[in-house]
Design an enzyme around this catalytic site. Structure first.
Site, PDB file in Angstrom:
ATOM      1  N   GLU A 228       4.759   8.784  -1.748  1.00 53.60           N
ATOM      2  CA  GLU A 228       5.632   9.469  -1.034  1.00 53.60           C
ATOM      3  C   GLU A 228       4.771   9.980   0.467  1.00 53.60           C
ATOM      4  O   GLU A 228       5.114   9.840   1.506  1.00 53.60           O
ATOM      5  CB  GLU A 228       6.000  10.951  -1.696  1.00 53.60           C
ATOM      6  CG  GLU A 228       6.857  10.941  -2.968  1.00 53.60           C
ATOM      7  CD  GLU A 228       5.882  10.270  -4.193  1.00 53.60           C
ATOM      8  OE1 GLU A 228       4.848  10.588  -4.161  1.00 53.60           O
ATOM      9  OE2 GLU A 228       6.906   9.602  -4.972  1.00 53.60           O
ATOM     10  N   VAL A 229       3.447  10.276   0.255  1.00 51.28           N
ATOM     11  CA  VAL A 229       2.495  10.522   1.150  1.00 51.28           C
ATOM     12  C   VAL A 229       2.284   9.202   1.960  1.00 51.28           C
ATOM     13  O   VAL A 229       2.072   9.055   3.275  1.00 51.28           O
ATOM     14  CB  VAL A 229       1.121  11.157   0.875  1.00 51.28           C
ATOM     15  CG1 VAL A 229       0.086  11.198   1.915  1.00 51.28           C
ATOM     16  CG2 VAL A 229       1.338  12.480   0.226  1.00 51.28           C
TER      17      VAL A 229
ATOM     18  N   GLU B 137       4.907   5.539 -12.688  1.00 54.98           N
ATOM     19  CA  GLU B 137       3.689   5.653 -12.896  1.00 54.98           C
ATOM     20  C   GLU B 137       3.601   7.337 -13.398  1.00 54.98           C
ATOM     21  O   GLU B 137       3.936   8.250 -12.916  1.00 54.98           O
ATOM     22  CB  GLU B 137       2.812   5.757 -11.723  1.00 54.98           C
ATOM     23  CG  GLU B 137       1.547   5.960 -11.734  1.00 54.98           C
ATOM     24  CD  GLU B 137       0.618   5.557 -10.493  1.00 54.98           C
ATOM     25  OE1 GLU B 137       1.187   6.254  -9.314  1.00 54.98           O
ATOM     26  OE2 GLU B 137      -0.281   4.897 -10.450  1.00 54.98           O
TER      27      GLU B 137
ATOM     28  N   GLU C 146      -2.710   2.051  -0.561  1.00 55.50           N
ATOM     29  CA  GLU C 146      -3.019   1.729  -2.045  1.00 55.50           C
ATOM     30  C   GLU C 146      -2.321   2.724  -2.801  1.00 55.50           C
ATOM     31  O   GLU C 146      -2.636   3.799  -2.780  1.00 55.50           O
ATOM     32  CB  GLU C 146      -4.437   1.716  -2.112  1.00 55.50           C
ATOM     33  CG  GLU C 146      -4.784   0.802  -3.420  1.00 55.50           C
ATOM     34  CD  GLU C 146      -4.537   1.633  -4.527  1.00 55.50           C
ATOM     35  OE1 GLU C 146      -3.503   1.934  -5.332  1.00 55.50           O
ATOM     36  OE2 GLU C 146      -5.876   2.229  -5.044  1.00 55.50           O
TER      37      GLU C 146
ATOM     38  N   LYS D 182     -11.022  12.364   5.089  1.00 59.52           N
ATOM     39  CA  LYS D 182     -10.157  13.562   4.600  1.00 59.52           C
ATOM     40  C   LYS D 182     -10.173  13.379   3.138  1.00 59.52           C
ATOM     41  O   LYS D 182      -9.350  12.626   2.666  1.00 59.52           O
ATOM     42  CB  LYS D 182      -8.845  13.609   5.212  1.00 59.52           C
ATOM     43  CG  LYS D 182      -8.226  15.185   5.290  1.00 59.52           C
ATOM     44  CD  LYS D 182      -8.270  15.612   3.978  1.00 59.52           C
ATOM     45  CE  LYS D 182      -7.197  15.565   3.197  1.00 59.52           C
ATOM     46  NZ  LYS D 182      -7.191  16.029   1.986  1.00 59.52           N
TER      47      LYS D 182
ATOM     48  N   GLY E  12      -3.236   6.951  -2.557  1.00 60.66           N
ATOM     49  CA  GLY E  12      -2.644   7.975  -3.042  1.00 60.66           C
ATOM     50  C   GLY E  12      -1.240   7.887  -3.384  1.00 60.66           C
ATOM     51  O   GLY E  12      -0.862   6.640  -3.806  1.00 60.66           O
TER      52      GLY E  12
HETATM   53  P1  NAP Z   1      -1.354  12.693  -2.538  1.00 62.83           P
HETATM   54  O1  NAP Z   1      -0.601  14.010  -2.264  1.00 62.83           O
HETATM   55  O2  NAP Z   1      -0.655  11.476  -2.323  1.00 62.83           O
HETATM   56  O3  NAP Z   1      -3.019  12.775  -2.150  1.00 62.83           O
HETATM   57  C1  NAP Z   1      -3.682  11.532  -1.606  1.00 62.83           C
HETATM   58  C2  NAP Z   1      -4.615  12.210  -0.422  1.00 62.83           C
HETATM   59  O4  NAP Z   1      -3.523  12.259   0.578  1.00 62.83           O
HETATM   60  C3  NAP Z   1      -5.209  13.452  -0.621  1.00 62.83           C
HETATM   61  O5  NAP Z   1      -6.309  13.599   0.197  1.00 62.83           O
HETATM   62  C4  NAP Z   1      -4.204  14.455  -0.007  1.00 62.83           C
HETATM   63  O6  NAP Z   1      -4.647  15.684   0.393  1.00 62.83           O
HETATM   64  C5  NAP Z   1      -3.732  13.367   1.137  1.00 62.83           C
HETATM   65  N1  NAP Z   1      -2.158  14.069   1.477  1.00 62.83           N
HETATM   66  C6  NAP Z   1      -1.367  14.847   1.078  1.00 62.83           C
HETATM   67  N2  NAP Z   1      -0.279  14.936   1.902  1.00 62.83           N
HETATM   68  C7  NAP Z   1      -0.771  14.478   3.037  1.00 62.83           C
HETATM   69  C8  NAP Z   1       0.066  14.679   4.290  1.00 62.83           C
HETATM   70  N3  NAP Z   1       1.386  15.167   4.275  1.00 62.83           N
HETATM   71  N4  NAP Z   1      -0.607  13.584   5.189  1.00 62.83           N
HETATM   72  C9  NAP Z   1      -1.801  12.970   5.105  1.00 62.83           C
HETATM   73  N5  NAP Z   1      -2.230  13.103   3.990  1.00 62.83           N
HETATM   74  C10 NAP Z   1      -2.005  13.923   2.873  1.00 62.83           C
HETATM   75  O7  NAP Z   1      -1.445  12.569  -4.219  1.00 62.83           O
HETATM   76  P2  NAP Z   1      -1.445  13.892  -5.092  1.00 62.83           P
HETATM   77  O8  NAP Z   1      -0.439  15.002  -4.740  1.00 62.83           O
HETATM   78  O9  NAP Z   1      -3.098  14.282  -5.293  1.00 62.83           O
HETATM   79  O10 NAP Z   1      -1.066  12.986  -6.580  1.00 62.83           O
HETATM   80  C11 NAP Z   1       0.294  12.544  -6.783  1.00 62.83           C
HETATM   81  C12 NAP Z   1       0.420  11.393  -7.376  1.00 62.83           C
HETATM   82  O11 NAP Z   1      -0.208  10.445  -6.603  1.00 62.83           O
HETATM   83  C13 NAP Z   1      -0.247  11.298  -8.703  1.00 62.83           C
HETATM   84  O12 NAP Z   1       0.479  12.097  -9.665  1.00 62.83           O
HETATM   85  C14 NAP Z   1      -0.231   9.950  -8.862  1.00 62.83           C
HETATM   86  O13 NAP Z   1       0.836   9.348  -9.288  1.00 62.83           O
HETATM   87  C15 NAP Z   1      -0.469   9.409  -7.508  1.00 62.83           C
HETATM   88  N6  NAP Z   1      -1.826   9.167  -7.094  1.00 62.83           N
HETATM   89  C16 NAP Z   1      -2.155   7.705  -6.993  1.00 62.83           C
HETATM   90  C17 NAP Z   1      -3.502   7.585  -6.668  1.00 62.83           C
HETATM   91  C18 NAP Z   1      -3.931   6.140  -6.612  1.00 62.83           C
HETATM   92  O14 NAP Z   1      -4.987   5.836  -6.846  1.00 62.83           O
HETATM   93  N7  NAP Z   1      -3.095   5.324  -6.336  1.00 62.83           N
HETATM   94  C19 NAP Z   1      -4.495   8.442  -6.373  1.00 62.83           C
HETATM   95  C20 NAP Z   1      -3.859   9.831  -6.559  1.00 62.83           C
HETATM   96  C21 NAP Z   1      -2.619  10.110  -6.939  1.00 62.83           C
HETATM   97  P3  NAP Z   1      -4.667  16.959  -0.612  1.00 62.83           P
HETATM   98  O15 NAP Z   1      -4.794  16.487  -2.035  1.00 62.83           O
HETATM   99  O16 NAP Z   1      -5.783  17.587  -0.104  1.00 62.83           O
HETATM  100  O17 NAP Z   1      -3.386  17.556  -0.425  1.00 62.83           O
END
Ligand code: NAP
Ligand code: MG
Length: 486
Positions: free
Chosen positions: A236-237, A388, A255, A180, A233
């Protein structure tokens, strides 16, 4: 984001075929460089995840995949690596459009994506078990076996690389996969899945279901018929993923990012250190989990270091992928707002700006550009010292001595990476060994680099290891055979 019910240009990829999402809905894909819709993807949901998991289960248990030798699996991975390299130009353009990153970064990402399949293609038949001395008359070997079906949820910051990083080791050990990708950037994962089919991966081994996290992501992580879930990601997620995994009694890797420090002593070679440090927070507009976003500087060298970092920072420019400057826009309006929220709160608290780059003239007005910024000296309790940002923002903090440096380096909830800069080898080694992080560089730093190097977090940066040989252990489980022969 906007959801439509028109026919999708790129659907869900299951059993090596494209299909629209069962709901018929699509999601607009926006180019971060101009804020314009340029494609549509399927808005996959529970029904699509269900089909993908069924396809993966069938592929994991019958058909050609479980009968292949490790060498044959490795050859398929290697073939995909070659196909990625052959299509690098097209993939890099797609990645740049979808994420907004400069072309040179997108090209490097595609090289890295290919490298994941090359590395794990070569590693597939080198993973072996052991024999255990036991009672007389017994022979006890162990073997590494695949879980079966692995789920993979990846973010938008490095879609092509993340696709390779997460599935190449899972495939090398013989799992069938459901991926996904992030709805904000998933075009290269979809194209890579198509190339995988061209390389000869059997039906059902690689299934990609784009869609929103709360729909497709939640359906995948909570699906009762997956055997393991890998997530990169937000913290929170990450919590939701771990709860879902717990309910199914399966393992997961998480991660979750970091606030990785550079620890710079007064004797460091600034000519070497400064360009690397600046790049590690500007690369990908700072949207890198392992970005070196805190610069901790020995107090006696503070002014000299800030001066040198400022000179470099003041020349930095954000632009479109085609301008190919130091950085691109951030991924979305939401991410821009998030970064600017840090700026507003820093202003309220009176945290000084030490330097600022610029946004190049002529960028489209609708693009999500943020000029890179350094804050310093940042008070130790300020959020810029601990949280972050996921944007092109460097926080500089002075430290007094070695113990203070270690305390400060370890003073956040995270523990993903660190860089130690000093010409005193003993001190650099001492500090490196005291810093709690999954990877610690000495006199170097590679945000996101090094496919060979095990990578993952300590503390709240998550758990489990990806990359390197270690990922083969992560994506497989151990079976012990106890054979009585006398
Ligand atoms: P995110 O919501 O955690 O997204 C990561 C992945 O999880 C995406 O594929 C997302 O799908 C999916 N996801 C979201 N809600 C979910 C749920 N309830 N159940 C299962 N999967 C779910 O991250 P973001 O909102 O894109 O970014 C927010 C913050 O996360 C950033 O500002 C950053 O601080 C952090 N982040 C960290 C990393 C890293 O490499 N560690 C990468 C990205 C973001 P959708 O995006 O399609 O909703
Ligand atoms: Mg999201």
């Amino acid at each position: 984001m906007n959801i439509h019910t028109t026919k999708p240009a790129k659907g869900v990829f299951i059993n090596n075929y494209w299909a629209p999402a069962q709901s018929g809905q699509t999601v607009d894909v926006i180019a971060p460089a101009d804020g314009m819709v340029f494609a549509k993807i399927a808005a996959g949901g529970k029904a699509d995840i269900d089909r993908a998991v069924k396809a993966a289960r069938a592929a994991a248990e019958s058909g050609p995949w479980p009968r292949m030798t490790a060498t044959e699996r490795g050859r398929l991975l290697s073939k995909l690596a070659v196909l990625i390299a052959d299509n690098a130009e097209e993939l890099a353009k797609l990645e740049a459009r979808d994420t907004g990153k400069p072309m040179k970064q997108a090209k490097a990402d595609i090289v890295a994506a290919a490298r994941y399949f090359e590395f794990y293609g070569g590693a597939a038949d080198k993973l072996h078990g052991e024999t255990i001395p036991f009672l007389n008359g017994y022979f006890v070997p162990t073997e590494r076996v695949p879980f079966g079906v692995t789920g993979h949820i990846i973010p938008w910051n490095y879609p092509a690389q993340m696709f390779g990083r997460t599935i190449a080791p899972a495939l090398a050990v013989g799992n069938a996969t459901v991926i996904k990708p992030a709805e904000e950037a998933c075009l290269t994962p979809l194209r890579l899945a198509e190339l995988a089919a061209e390389a000869g991966f059997p039906e059902g081994v690689i299934n990609v279901v784009p869609g929103l996290g709360e729909d497709a992501g939640a359906a995948l992580s909570s699906h009762p018929d997956i055997d393991f879930i890998a997530f990169t990601g937000s913290p929170e997620v990450g919590t939701l993923i771990q709860i879902a995994a717990a309910k199914n009694h399966i393992g997961c890797t998480l991660e979750l990012g970091g606030k990785s420090p550079h620890v710079l002593f007064a004797d460091a070679d600034l000519d070497v250190a400064v360009p690397v440090i600046v790049n590690t927070v500007v690369q990908n507009a700072g949207q890198t989990c392992s970005a070196g976003s805190r610069l901790l500087v020995e107090r006696s060298a503070y002014d000299r270091v800030v001066d040198s970092v400022q000179k470099k920072f003041n020349t930095l420019q954000a632009g479109t992928p085609e301008m190919d400057l130091d950085l691109g826009p951030v991924i979305s309006a939401g991410q821009k707002k998030r970064v600017e929220g840090f700026f507003e709160r820093a202003k309220e608290k009176g945290v000084p700006i030490a330097a600022e780059g610029s946004v190049a003239k002529g960028v489209p007005a609708g693009g999500y550009f943020v000029a890179p910024r350094i804050y310093g000296p940042v008070p130790r309790s300020n959020e810029l010292a601990t949280n972050e940002v996921f944007g092109p923002v460097l926080s500089i903090l002075p430290f007094d001595d070695e113990d203070d440096a270690i305390g400060l380096a370890n003073g956040t909830e995270f523990g993903l990476m660190a860089g130690i800069w000093s010409k005193d080898g003993s001190r650099a080694l001492r500090v490196a060994r005291h810093v709690k992080a999954g990877q610690v560089y000495v006199n170097a730093y590679g945000a996101g680099g090094g496919i060979e190097l095990p990578f993952g977090g300590m503390k709240k940066s998550g758990h489990g290891r990806e990359k390197g040989f270690e990922a083969l252990y992560e994506f497989s489980t151990l079976k012990t055979l106890i054979i009585k022969h006398d």
